[in-house]
Design a protein around this motif. Structure first.
Motif, PDB file in Angstrom:
ATOM      1  N   ALA A 175       0.994  -1.169   0.048  1.00  0.00           N
ATOM      2  CA  ALA A 175       0.311   0.043   0.403  1.00  0.00           C
ATOM      3  C   ALA A 175       0.911   1.658  -0.001  1.00  0.00           C
ATOM      4  O   ALA A 175       2.034   1.101   0.801  1.00  0.00           O
ATOM      5  N   ALA A 176       0.295   2.750  -0.096  1.00  0.00           N
ATOM      6  CA  ALA A 176       1.173   3.322  -0.046  1.00  0.00           C
ATOM      7  C   ALA A 176       0.224   4.298   0.434  1.00  0.00           C
ATOM      8  O   ALA A 176      -1.040   4.900   0.251  1.00  0.00           O
ATOM      9  N   ASP A 177       0.745   5.756   1.389  1.00  0.00           N
ATOM     10  CA  ASP A 177       0.391   6.479   1.586  1.00  0.00           C
ATOM     11  C   ASP A 177       1.107   7.769   1.110  1.00  0.00           C
ATOM     12  O   ASP A 177       1.922   7.932   0.744  1.00  0.00           O
ATOM     13  N   SER A 178       0.678   9.262   0.912  1.00  0.00           N
ATOM     14  CA  SER A 178       0.828   9.869   0.116  1.00  0.00           C
ATOM     15  C   SER A 178       1.948  11.380   2.026  1.00  0.00           C
ATOM     16  O   SER A 178       2.222  12.023   1.369  1.00  0.00           O
ATOM     17  N   SER A 179       1.379  10.612   2.525  1.00  0.00           N
ATOM     18  CA  SER A 179       2.001  11.565   4.250  1.00  0.00           C
ATOM     19  C   SER A 179       2.836  10.839   4.622  1.00  0.00           C
ATOM     20  O   SER A 179       3.968  11.530   4.471  1.00  0.00           O
ATOM     21  N   HIS A 180       2.274   9.348   5.124  1.00  0.00           N
ATOM     22  CA  HIS A 180       3.432   9.171   6.822  1.00  0.00           C
ATOM     23  C   HIS A 180       3.217   8.166   6.355  1.00  0.00           C
ATOM     24  O   HIS A 180       1.986   7.444   5.970  1.00  0.00           O
ATOM     25  N   CYS A 181       3.636   6.765   7.104  1.00  0.00           N
ATOM     26  CA  CYS A 181       3.652   5.270   7.249  1.00  0.00           C
ATOM     27  C   CYS A 181       2.182   5.746   8.315  1.00  0.00           C
ATOM     28  O   CYS A 181       3.016   5.969   9.635  1.00  0.00           O
ATOM     29  N   GLY A 182       1.167   4.889   8.454  1.00  0.00           N
ATOM     30  CA  GLY A 182       0.934   5.137   9.439  1.00  0.00           C
ATOM     31  C   GLY A 182      -0.542   5.776   9.291  1.00  0.00           C
ATOM     32  O   GLY A 182      -1.996   5.766   9.802  1.00  0.00           O
ATOM     33  N   GLY A 183      -0.608   5.769   7.954  1.00  0.00           N
ATOM     34  CA  GLY A 183      -1.470   7.592   7.310  1.00  0.00           C
ATOM     35  C   GLY A 183      -2.640   6.143   7.404  1.00  0.00           C
ATOM     36  O   GLY A 183      -3.432   5.304   7.470  1.00  0.00           O
ATOM     37  N   GLY A 184      -3.645   6.910   5.998  1.00  0.00           N
ATOM     38  CA  GLY A 184      -4.878   6.109   5.791  1.00  0.00           C
ATOM     39  C   GLY A 184      -4.699   5.598   4.422  1.00  0.00           C
ATOM     40  O   GLY A 184      -5.619   4.464   3.859  1.00  0.00           O
ATOM     41  N   TYR A 185      -3.072   5.780   4.194  1.00  0.00           N
ATOM     42  CA  TYR A 185      -2.731   4.769   2.401  1.00  0.00           C
ATOM     43  C   TYR A 185      -4.242   5.087   1.309  1.00  0.00           C
ATOM     44  O   TYR A 185      -5.010   4.568   1.659  1.00  0.00           O
ATOM     45  N   ASP A 186      -3.993   5.085   0.500  1.00  0.00           N
ATOM     46  CA  ASP A 186      -4.745   5.948  -0.281  1.00  0.00           C
ATOM     47  C   ASP A 186      -4.212   4.594  -1.781  1.00  0.00           C
ATOM     48  O   ASP A 186      -5.608   4.647  -2.501  1.00  0.00           O
ATOM     49  N   TYR A 187      -3.931   3.915  -1.754  1.00  0.00           N
ATOM     50  CA  TYR A 187      -3.531   2.689  -3.010  1.00  0.00           C
ATOM     51  C   TYR A 187      -3.239   1.515  -2.496  1.00  0.00           C
ATOM     52  O   TYR A 187      -2.529   1.538  -1.443  1.00  0.00           O
ATOM     53  N   TRP A 188      -3.851   0.360  -3.389  1.00  0.00           N
ATOM     54  CA  TRP A 188      -3.357  -1.176  -2.218  1.00  0.00           C
ATOM     55  C   TRP A 188      -3.251  -0.991  -3.632  1.00  0.00           C
ATOM     56  O   TRP A 188      -3.936  -1.219  -4.902  1.00  0.00           O
ATOM     57  N   GLY A 189      -2.881  -2.544  -3.575  1.00  0.00           N
ATOM     58  CA  GLY A 189      -2.154  -4.080  -4.306  1.00  0.00           C
ATOM     59  C   GLY A 189      -3.553  -5.310  -4.294  1.00  0.00           C
ATOM     60  O   GLY A 189      -4.758  -5.011  -3.382  1.00  0.00           O
ATOM     61  N   GLN A 190      -2.974  -5.865  -4.436  1.00  0.00           N
ATOM     62  CA  GLN A 190      -4.259  -6.839  -4.567  1.00  0.00           C
ATOM     63  C   GLN A 190      -3.863  -7.867  -4.196  1.00  0.00           C
ATOM     64  O   GLN A 190      -4.842  -9.219  -3.995  1.00  0.00           O
ATOM     65  N   GLY A 191      -2.786  -8.126  -3.551  1.00  0.00           N
ATOM     66  CA  GLY A 191      -2.266  -9.039  -2.550  1.00  0.00           C
ATOM     67  C   GLY A 191      -1.340 -10.803  -4.170  1.00  0.00           C
ATOM     68  O   GLY A 191      -1.217 -10.712  -4.519  1.00  0.00           O
ATOM     69  N   THR A 192      -0.447 -11.444  -2.456  1.00  0.00           N
ATOM     70  CA  THR A 192      -0.124 -12.244  -2.579  1.00  0.00           C
ATOM     71  C   THR A 192      -0.365 -13.004  -1.578  1.00  0.00           C
ATOM     72  O   THR A 192      -0.041 -12.680  -0.430  1.00  0.00           O
ATOM     73  N   GLN A 193      -0.630 -14.134  -1.519  1.00  0.00           N
ATOM     74  CA  GLN A 193      -0.634 -15.648  -0.746  1.00  0.00           C
ATOM     75  C   GLN A 193       0.739 -16.056  -0.541  1.00  0.00           C
ATOM     76  O   GLN A 193       1.543 -16.450  -1.598  1.00  0.00           O
ATOM     77  N   VAL A 194       0.901 -15.851   0.852  1.00  0.00           N
ATOM     78  CA  VAL A 194       2.472 -16.908   1.565  1.00  0.00           C
ATOM     79  C   VAL A 194       2.398 -17.638   2.395  1.00  0.00           C
ATOM     80  O   VAL A 194       1.189 -17.123   3.546  1.00  0.00           O
ATOM     81  N   THR A 195       2.563 -19.325   2.151  1.00  0.00           N
ATOM     82  CA  THR A 195       2.079 -20.023   2.978  1.00  0.00           C
ATOM     83  C   THR A 195       2.837 -20.685   3.938  1.00  0.00           C
ATOM     84  O   THR A 195       3.565 -21.292   2.991  1.00  0.00           O
ATOM     85  N   VAL A 196       3.743 -20.762   4.894  1.00  0.00           N
ATOM     86  CA  VAL A 196       4.196 -21.572   5.404  1.00  0.00           C
ATOM     87  C   VAL A 196       4.084 -22.334   6.269  1.00  0.00           C
ATOM     88  O   VAL A 196       2.957 -22.708   7.222  1.00  0.00           O
ATOM     89  N   SER A 197       4.839 -24.159   6.074  1.00  0.00           N
ATOM     90  CA  SER A 197       4.011 -24.819   7.183  1.00  0.00           C
ATOM     91  C   SER A 197       4.928 -25.183   7.654  1.00  0.00           C
ATOM     92  O   SER A 197       5.953 -25.141   7.277  1.00  0.00           O
ATOM     93  N   SER A 198       4.964 -25.474   8.629  1.00  0.00           N
ATOM     94  CA  SER A 198       5.556 -26.449   9.541  1.00  0.00           C
ATOM     95  C   SER A 198       5.892 -27.458   9.298  1.00  0.00           C
ATOM     96  O   SER A 198       5.571 -28.417   8.873  1.00  0.00           O
TER      97      SER A 198
END
Length: 120
Positions: free
Chosen positions: A97-120
């Motif tokens: 995600a991207a925020d035009s102001s600072h980390c922890g802001g409202g986040y203007d843009y988002w990606g669609q995501g990528t799955q991470v799976t960690v097996s035990s």
């Protein structure tokens, strides 16, 4: 058109490593704070890490400190997350995600995501 496109997710054994990438376009990447979030099934989305492209300051949630490293290549408009010593509890869909102001802001843009799976 603004785009954030994540890649690099996959299946890995506990203790392994992955590097996520997020290719950004359609906005001035160097002026934004950019970060990684994750959402596991049945859980709320949480902020994992963030970097300000303006001053290079970084943020990590406590659970990933010492294991994950965020970096940003402003020339290539790409955000990275190097994940090491992965644990099953890191399993989630990871979003950038991207925020035009600072980390922890409202986040203007988002990606669609990528799955991470960690097996035990």
């Amino acid at each position: 058109e603004v785009q954030l496109v994540e890649s690099g997710g996959g299946l890995v054994q506990a203790g392994g490593s992955l590097r996520l990438s997020c290719a950004a376009s359609g906005f001035t990447f160097g002026d934004y704070a950019v970060g990684w979030f994750r959402q596991a099934p049945g859980k709320e989305r949480e902020g994992v890490s963030c970097i300000s492209n303006r001053d290079g300051s970084t943020y990590y949630v406590d659970s990933v400190k010492g294991r994950f490293t965020i970096s940003s290549d402003i020339a290539e408009n790409t955000l990275y997350l190097q994940m090491s010593s992965l644990k099953p509890e890191d399993t989630a869909v990871y979003y950038c995600a991207a925020d035009s102001s600072h980390c922890g802001g409202g986040y203007d843009y988002w990606g669609q995501g990528t799955q991470v799976t960690v097996s035990s």
